[in-house]
Scaffold this motif. Structure first.
Motif, short mmCIF file in Angstrom:
data_model
loop_
_atom_site.label_atom_id
_atom_site.label_comp_id
_atom_site.label_asym_id
_atom_site.label_seq_id
_atom_site.Cartn_x
_atom_site.Cartn_y
_atom_site.Cartn_z
N VAL A 171 0.86 -1.19 0.00
CA VAL A 171 0.00 0.00 0.00
C VAL A 171 0.89 1.24 0.00
O VAL A 171 1.77 1.38 0.85
N SER A 172 0.70 2.12 -0.97
CA SER A 172 1.54 3.31 -1.07
C SER A 172 0.73 4.51 -1.52
O SER A 172 -0.38 4.38 -2.03
N ALA A 173 1.35 5.68 -1.34
CA ALA A 173 0.77 6.94 -1.83
C ALA A 173 1.58 7.39 -3.04
O ALA A 173 2.39 6.62 -3.57
N ALA A 174 1.36 8.64 -3.48
CA ALA A 174 2.07 9.18 -4.64
C ALA A 174 3.58 9.04 -4.48
O ALA A 174 4.09 9.02 -3.35
N PRO A 175 4.33 8.96 -5.58
CA PRO A 175 5.78 8.74 -5.51
C PRO A 175 6.51 9.78 -4.67
O PRO A 175 6.09 10.94 -4.58
N GLU A 176 7.64 9.35 -4.08
CA GLU A 176 8.46 10.24 -3.25
C GLU A 176 9.78 10.59 -3.91
O GLU A 176 10.38 11.61 -3.59
N LYS A 177 10.27 9.74 -4.81
CA LYS A 177 11.61 9.95 -5.37
C LYS A 177 11.58 11.02 -6.45
O LYS A 177 10.76 10.96 -7.37
N PRO A 178 12.49 12.02 -6.35
CA PRO A 178 12.49 13.14 -7.30
C PRO A 178 12.52 12.72 -8.76
O PRO A 178 11.81 13.31 -9.59
N GLU A 179 13.28 11.69 -9.10
CA GLU A 179 13.38 11.28 -10.50
C GLU A 179 12.02 10.86 -11.06
O GLU A 179 11.61 11.28 -12.14
N GLN A 180 11.30 10.06 -10.28
CA GLN A 180 9.97 9.60 -10.72
C GLN A 180 8.97 10.76 -10.72
O GLN A 180 8.14 10.88 -11.63
N ILE A 181 9.07 11.64 -9.70
CA ILE A 181 8.18 12.80 -9.65
C ILE A 181 8.37 13.69 -10.88
O ILE A 181 7.40 14.12 -11.51
N HIS A 182 9.62 13.95 -11.23
CA HIS A 182 9.89 14.80 -12.40
C HIS A 182 9.35 14.16 -13.68
O HIS A 182 8.86 14.86 -14.58
N GLN A 183 9.42 12.83 -13.77
CA GLN A 183 8.84 12.13 -14.93
C GLN A 183 7.34 12.38 -15.00
O GLN A 183 6.78 12.67 -16.07
N TRP A 184 6.66 12.25 -13.86
CA TRP A 184 5.21 12.47 -13.82
C TRP A 184 4.87 13.91 -14.20
O TRP A 184 3.96 14.16 -15.00
N LEU A 185 5.60 14.86 -13.61
CA LEU A 185 5.30 16.27 -13.88
C LEU A 185 5.57 16.62 -15.34
O LEU A 185 4.85 17.41 -15.96
N SER A 186 6.61 16.00 -15.90
CA SER A 186 6.93 16.21 -17.31
C SER A 186 5.79 15.68 -18.19
O SER A 186 5.41 16.30 -19.19
N LYS A 187 5.21 14.54 -17.81
CA LYS A 187 4.09 13.98 -18.58
C LYS A 187 2.85 14.86 -18.44
O LYS A 187 2.09 15.03 -19.40
N LEU A 188 2.64 15.43 -17.25
CA LEU A 188 1.50 16.34 -17.07
C LEU A 188 1.65 17.59 -17.93
O LEU A 188 0.68 18.05 -18.54
N THR A 189 2.86 18.15 -17.99
CA THR A 189 3.06 19.33 -18.84
C THR A 189 2.91 18.95 -20.31
O THR A 189 2.40 19.73 -21.12
N GLY A 190 3.31 17.71 -20.66
CA GLY A 190 3.12 17.21 -22.02
C GLY A 190 1.65 17.09 -22.40
O GLY A 190 1.29 17.16 -23.58
N LEU A 191 0.80 16.92 -21.39
CA LEU A 191 -0.65 16.86 -21.61
C LEU A 191 -1.29 18.25 -21.60
O LEU A 191 -2.51 18.39 -21.68
N GLY A 192 -0.44 19.28 -21.46
CA GLY A 192 -0.95 20.65 -21.55
C GLY A 192 -1.13 21.37 -20.23
O GLY A 192 -1.60 22.50 -20.20
N GLU A 193 -0.76 20.71 -19.11
CA GLU A 193 -0.91 21.36 -17.80
C GLU A 193 0.32 22.24 -17.50
O GLU A 193 1.45 21.82 -17.72
N SER A 194 0.09 23.44 -16.99
CA SER A 194 1.18 24.35 -16.65
C SER A 194 1.51 24.23 -15.17
O SER A 194 0.62 24.35 -14.32
#
Length: 386
Positions: free
Chosen positions: A354-377
């Protein structure tokens, strides 16, 4: 072996994430209690979707080991879905908070090599990603010292893009919002734990740094912030002066809602639930979003660090999103991260249990990069000129 995504519940916060996943190669089946409603919400010329009426026996017949079940059903159903996943040897994803009963399934999920991922929506979800990046960045900075005083604030709110007289509109039944007005909250201020019985007891003005400008909102603590001090990896020996996770409202909200506050505060006994239902219906008729009307979501997560009264480190992340052709801002920012969690599970990027949202910066940056790729600022601001 190809696994299937089973998305349970196609409510208003699901459509953008489902449509985005359907554009990819992994098979997805949407299960909803109302077939007609799901078909209406998920109309899209770019994709073909397999939409079925939610029937547990039918679901049990098609779920295979290694599939992913997404519960966007009411929070009271998450445990039922998670226990179903244990039986079917399937992974579980939800945007909701981890309830104690869900946390209790950790050992069973680990033993079965299953990921039970929660808190991967907007709030909780994206706010966790921002918080972990801020704590990690501060710990790596030259200003880091256990002697510093820390002030952490995480606020999020959704409201109409064009403000109305009520300073708010409802995307779904107002009953949940009304019940939240009767919820107790706990947070840290002046180095000690604070409590409130209702939002209006702890209302404050909040100056939000939004990209290149500032805007004043009203804010109040939400739920219990204290457990997140540990979840965000604040160390036991840090001097945490302020730690609050809360809700943003448009400036003037408390004035517009004062009559509602007064009535809710006076409700008692068995009739109170009935009256809340009645108020909810009245509000839904009067203050629901019009077809095509854009909403707005604002999130600000900041960490301020002081030494001897001087601010020596202060950074923040922010979102200021509006409804667009891809869907309402709230729906996108809840369902896109859910989609990222599903993909991470299928790619073996999340540990079992059982876990919550990722904690490691590398994975977080990947997620945020994908969100910006979907048009989110996504904004990041360093408040101290260096």
């Amino acid at each position: 072996m190809t696994h299937t995504i089973h998305w349970l519940g196609a409510g208003l916060s699901s459509a953008p994430g489902i449509i985005e996943l359907a554009k990819q190669s992994t098979p997805i089946i949407v299960w909803n209690r109302s077939l007609a409603k799901a078909q209406q919400l998920l109309k899209n010329d770019d994709i073909e979707l397999d939409i079925r009426e939610l029937d547990w026996a039918a679901l049990a017949n098609v779920v295979k080991p290694g599939d992913v079940l997404v519960s966007m059903l009411p929070a009271t159903m998450h445990l039922t879905v998670a226990e179903f996943c244990l039986k079917q040897q399937a992974h579980f994803v939800s945007s909701s908070y981890i309830a104690p009963e869900m946390a209790a399934l950790d050992a069973k999920a680990k033993a079965a090599n299953l990921c039970f991922v929660n808190e991967v929506g907007l709030d909780p979800g994206i706010d966790h990603l921002f918080a972990h990046l801020l704590v990690d960045s501060y710990q790596a900075s030259e200003q880091y010292s256990a002697d510093n005083q820390l002030y952490f604030r995480s606020y999020c709110g959704g409201f109409p893009k064009v403000a109305n007289d009520f300073k708010y509109k409802f995307s779904w039944s107002p009953l949940g919002v009304l019940k939240a007005l009767r919820s107790k909250a706990q947070w840290q201020a002046d180095g000690t734990v604070q409590n409130s019985n209702a939002p209006w007891e702890a209302l404050s003005e909040y100056q939000a740094q939004l990209f290149d400008r500032q805007e004043t909102f009203q804010a109040y603590p939400n739920r219990d912030s204290i457990p997140f001090i540990k979840q965000y990896n604040f160390q036991d020996n840090w001097d945490v002066q302020e730690f609050v996770r809360g809700t943003l409202r448009l400036n003037g909200w408390s004035t517009a809602w004062q009559g509602l506050f007064d009535e809710i505060a006076s409700l008692e006994g068995s009739e109170s639930e009935q009256r809340l239902q009645q108020i909810s219906q009245e509000l839904e008729q009067k203050y629901s979003y019009e077809d095509g009307e854009a909403d707005r979501v604002v999130m600000c997560v900041e960490l301020e660090v002081r030494r001897a009264g001087q601010v020596i480190w202060h950074q923040s992340y922010q979102l200021d999103s509006h409804g667009n052709a891809q869907g309402q801002a709230m729906a996108r920012l809840v369902s896109y991260p859910v989609g990222l969690a599903i993909t991470s599970v299928l790619n073996n990027e999340i540990a079992p249990g059982v876990s919550a949202a990722p904690e490691k910066p590398e994975q977080i940056h990947q997620w945020l990069s994908k969100l910006t790729g979907l048009g989110e600022s996504i904004g990041h601001h360093d408040h101290i000129a260096r």
